[in-house]
Structure formats: C-alpha cells, structure tokens
Design a protein around this motif. Sequence first.
Motif, PDB file in Angstrom:
ATOM      1  N   LEU A   1       1.026  -1.203  -0.030  1.00  0.00           N
ATOM      2  CA  LEU A   1       0.056   0.123   0.119  1.00  0.00           C
ATOM      3  C   LEU A   1       0.850   1.346   0.007  1.00  0.00           C
ATOM      4  O   LEU A   1       1.901   1.463   0.890  1.00  0.00           O
ATOM      5  N   GLU A   2       0.586   2.156  -0.833  1.00  0.00           N
ATOM      6  CA  GLU A   2       1.246   3.368  -1.104  1.00  0.00           C
ATOM      7  C   GLU A   2       0.240   4.433  -0.928  1.00  0.00           C
ATOM      8  O   GLU A   2      -0.853   4.484  -1.393  1.00  0.00           O
ATOM      9  N   ILE A   3       0.637   5.737   0.032  1.00  0.00           N
ATOM     10  CA  ILE A   3      -0.382   6.362   0.408  1.00  0.00           C
ATOM     11  C   ILE A   3       0.428   7.988   0.297  1.00  0.00           C
ATOM     12  O   ILE A   3       1.552   7.958   0.294  1.00  0.00           O
ATOM     13  N   THR A   4      -0.465   8.838   0.338  1.00  0.00           N
ATOM     14  CA  THR A   4       0.280  10.209   0.196  1.00  0.00           C
ATOM     15  C   THR A   4       0.112  10.854   1.846  1.00  0.00           C
ATOM     16  O   THR A   4      -0.628  10.188   2.706  1.00  0.00           O
ATOM     17  N   GLU A   5       0.715  11.799   2.085  1.00  0.00           N
ATOM     18  CA  GLU A   5       0.756  12.419   3.458  1.00  0.00           C
ATOM     19  C   GLU A   5      -0.607  12.631   4.002  1.00  0.00           C
ATOM     20  O   GLU A   5      -0.500  12.459   5.025  1.00  0.00           O
ATOM     21  N   GLN A   6      -1.285  13.390   3.047  1.00  0.00           N
ATOM     22  CA  GLN A   6      -2.519  13.675   3.443  1.00  0.00           C
ATOM     23  C   GLN A   6      -3.580  12.558   3.882  1.00  0.00           C
ATOM     24  O   GLN A   6      -4.193  12.558   5.050  1.00  0.00           O
ATOM     25  N   VAL A   7      -3.385  11.192   3.558  1.00  0.00           N
ATOM     26  CA  VAL A   7      -3.958   9.942   3.995  1.00  0.00           C
ATOM     27  C   VAL A   7      -3.724   9.841   5.422  1.00  0.00           C
ATOM     28  O   VAL A   7      -4.528   9.671   6.269  1.00  0.00           O
TER      29      VAL A   7
ATOM     30  N   MET B   1      -2.272  10.286  11.797  1.00  0.00           N
ATOM     31  CA  MET B   1      -0.916   9.485  12.057  1.00  0.00           C
ATOM     32  C   MET B   1       0.192  10.126  11.451  1.00  0.00           C
ATOM     33  O   MET B   1      -0.155  10.954  10.421  1.00  0.00           O
ATOM     34  N   GLN B   2       1.519   9.884  11.617  1.00  0.00           N
ATOM     35  CA  GLN B   2       2.524  10.302  11.044  1.00  0.00           C
ATOM     36  C   GLN B   2       2.791   9.278   9.655  1.00  0.00           C
ATOM     37  O   GLN B   2       2.327   8.011   9.857  1.00  0.00           O
TER      38      GLN B   2
ATOM     39  N   PRO C   1      -6.205   7.533  16.512  1.00  0.00           N
ATOM     40  CA  PRO C   1      -5.535   7.002  17.776  1.00  0.00           C
ATOM     41  C   PRO C   1      -5.907   7.224  19.065  1.00  0.00           C
ATOM     42  O   PRO C   1      -5.751   6.437  20.049  1.00  0.00           O
ATOM     43  N   ASP C   2      -6.698   8.306  19.257  1.00  0.00           N
ATOM     44  CA  ASP C   2      -7.250   8.644  20.375  1.00  0.00           C
ATOM     45  C   ASP C   2      -8.654   7.937  20.892  1.00  0.00           C
ATOM     46  O   ASP C   2      -9.372   8.069  21.843  1.00  0.00           O
ATOM     47  N   GLY C   3      -9.031   7.025  20.066  1.00  0.00           N
ATOM     48  CA  GLY C   3     -10.174   6.347  20.222  1.00  0.00           C
ATOM     49  C   GLY C   3     -11.500   6.808  19.484  1.00  0.00           C
ATOM     50  O   GLY C   3     -12.627   6.152  19.385  1.00  0.00           O
ATOM     51  N   SER C   4     -11.453   7.948  19.136  1.00  0.00           N
ATOM     52  CA  SER C   4     -12.653   8.479  18.236  1.00  0.00           C
ATOM     53  C   SER C   4     -12.838   8.174  17.065  1.00  0.00           C
ATOM     54  O   SER C   4     -11.690   7.427  16.412  1.00  0.00           O
ATOM     55  N   HIS C   5     -13.750   8.418  16.327  1.00  0.00           N
ATOM     56  CA  HIS C   5     -13.850   8.004  14.738  1.00  0.00           C
ATOM     57  C   HIS C   5     -14.033   9.340  14.113  1.00  0.00           C
ATOM     58  O   HIS C   5     -14.473  10.422  14.591  1.00  0.00           O
ATOM     59  N   ARG C   6     -13.933   9.064  12.768  1.00  0.00           N
ATOM     60  CA  ARG C   6     -14.039  10.378  11.596  1.00  0.00           C
ATOM     61  C   ARG C   6     -14.614   9.691  10.591  1.00  0.00           C
ATOM     62  O   ARG C   6     -14.348   8.590  10.281  1.00  0.00           O
ATOM     63  N   PHE C   7     -15.731  10.652   9.943  1.00  0.00           N
ATOM     64  CA  PHE C   7     -16.367   9.977   8.814  1.00  0.00           C
ATOM     65  C   PHE C   7     -15.581  10.297   7.656  1.00  0.00           C
ATOM     66  O   PHE C   7     -15.104  11.578   7.582  1.00  0.00           O
TER      67      PHE C   7
END
Length: 340
Positions: A172-178, A184-185, A231-237
């Motif tokens: 898997l290759e991703i851009t920094e924005q992903v 995450m870093q 990472p903090d346990g919350s979620h994002r749509f």
Amino acid sequence: MEKNEITGSILFPDEAKIVILVVDDNPFERRMVRDELESDGFRIEEASDGPQALEICRTLLPHVILLDVSMPGMSGVETCAALRNLPGGAQVPILMVTGGDDTESIRHSYEAGASDFISKPFHTLILAHRIRYMLRANRVFCALAKNTARLTQAQRIARVGSWDWAPRTDALEITEQVARIFGMQLEHFPKTHAGLLKLIHPEDQELVQQSLHECITKEQPFSLEYRIMLPDGSHRFVHGQAALAHDESNHEHSVAGTIQDIMERKQAEEKIHFLAYYDSLTGLANRYLFKDRVNQALAYAQRHQVIIAILYMDLDRFKAVNDTLGHTVGDLLLQEVAER
C-alpha cells in the motif's frame, strides 16, 4: 534568478540567458571551458576556489555549476556539499570534473550531492551537450516537483488523500494527507491494506472489504462513506472512492483510490437535522418530527389493524411561572421536566 513560489525551484530562461559557474583552480582550464561554452551562447561566471564559488552563489545562483574535484584548500566535494546547503542550491545541477580513474572522488561527489560527473580530459563539444542534457533533466524534475507540490497543497485544502494498492503483494502506498486524515505520521502508517483495514470502524470493515472485492473481481468502482478510528479512540467520517487500474507492461493490476475527510460536513448535517426536528431548548422532538412519527404510527395501525394511543402531557400554571419568575426560570423548568 527567478524562483518558483511553491517549490523554490529554478525557472529556466532561454539558453542565451543561462548562467554556468565554472569552478577550477587552473586558469587555463577555466579559460578553455569559457571560450567553448560562450561560443555556444551560455553566460559564464568563474571561481578559482570553493569559497569564491560560494560567495558568487549567495548573490547569483547559476543554472549549472561545473566543479573541479581536486582543488587546494576547500575540495570540490566539500564545495559541493556547501553549495547544496545554500538557499536554492538543492535544485542546481552540479557537474563534477574528475580524473579518469578517480573512482573514489566520484563516489564521494555523489554522496555530497553531485548531479553527474565528467572525466578529464574531455571534449568541449561533449561538455556542452552534457550540460544541455542536465538542464533538460532538471527542467523535468522541477516541473514534477512543482506539480507534486501543487497536488499536495490541493489535497491538503480539500482534505483529500490518495492511495494505491497492489492486491498481489498487498503493498500500500499513500500520500501524506491520508496519514493526516487518520491522525498519524506518514512513517507510522500501515504499509499494507490489511493494516489499513484495522483502522476502519469495526462496523464498517465488511462494507469496505466487500466494495474492494467487487472492485477487483468485477472491475466495479466504488464510492461510499464509512468511519475510521483515530489514535485517541474517536472516529471520523470519510468518503472513499476507488477504481481498478491496469499496467499493460507487466499485466499487473492495482487499485487506485482517494479518501476525503467529511467530518465537518457530517457534523453540519447532524446540526441541520437536529434544528429541523428537535427543540433547541429541551432537545425533545418538535412538532415536525411528532407529525412524522404519528403518521408512521397511523400507517402501521391501519396496515396491521391495531389501535394506537397518544399520551399528552401539560404543565399546569406554567404561564404563572413565566410571569412571576421570568422566562429564564421558565426555560430552566422546561429543561428539567424534559430531562426527567
């Protein structure tokens, strides 16, 4: 010299305006190179040693630097490394001039940041062609860096990241924005899609996996919304899109996709929905939601031949509370009753 505002890279002028800095402690060598390159239409600047070359580059950054490896005092390799640390120096092509069998200097030159090398003795016609080749290659490199910087900036503004996945190897290759969307870093982000799947909300993993399977087996692009875990346990749509891409040269296929952070849009939608169907003071359903639910209940009762009932509650003497204690206290009373 002109610089690109986004990348800081060089904007090349016409060949007649190209400046070449020749750095060599031998005045005869410098003169020979000057005569040949000036006859080809280049503008030449000269430096007899490393410190002088650095001083020139601080005020006039050339388009190409021709740098002799063997110079007394500050060597060509040391000068090359210092030039790379100057503002704009990272993008300038540096052509090192070495002895025919000086392989060690060649190795050190590349380590210091040299672009290429040419061995003595060299034909001046070959030198001119080598310089033109370096300029063309650097134009392509700078254009690519400019486009990459613009794409990165556009992705950051739109909160969109792109990724590419090879099903055969699971690479898997991703851009920094992903990585930024996932909180995450880049260096800590999973390098496989199996690892990425673990970062998706457990309730949405099957949906994403099924969509990806159909994308590979049926060549069916997908576009869907799902939740990711931070990472903090919350979620994002997020909104994800992907399609199958073929590499005709080796008959391999990959999946290319994007991920967009839509959390603000979801929050806005939830706020609009709340304002439309709930009372802002008490948080209870308003008359629009009440009518909708009553209509649903009446339709259910008619379909199944059952009886429904409505429980109506009122607050006695509420007007007296507002008139004597004020509307602020009246609002607090309504909130307390609603809470109970």
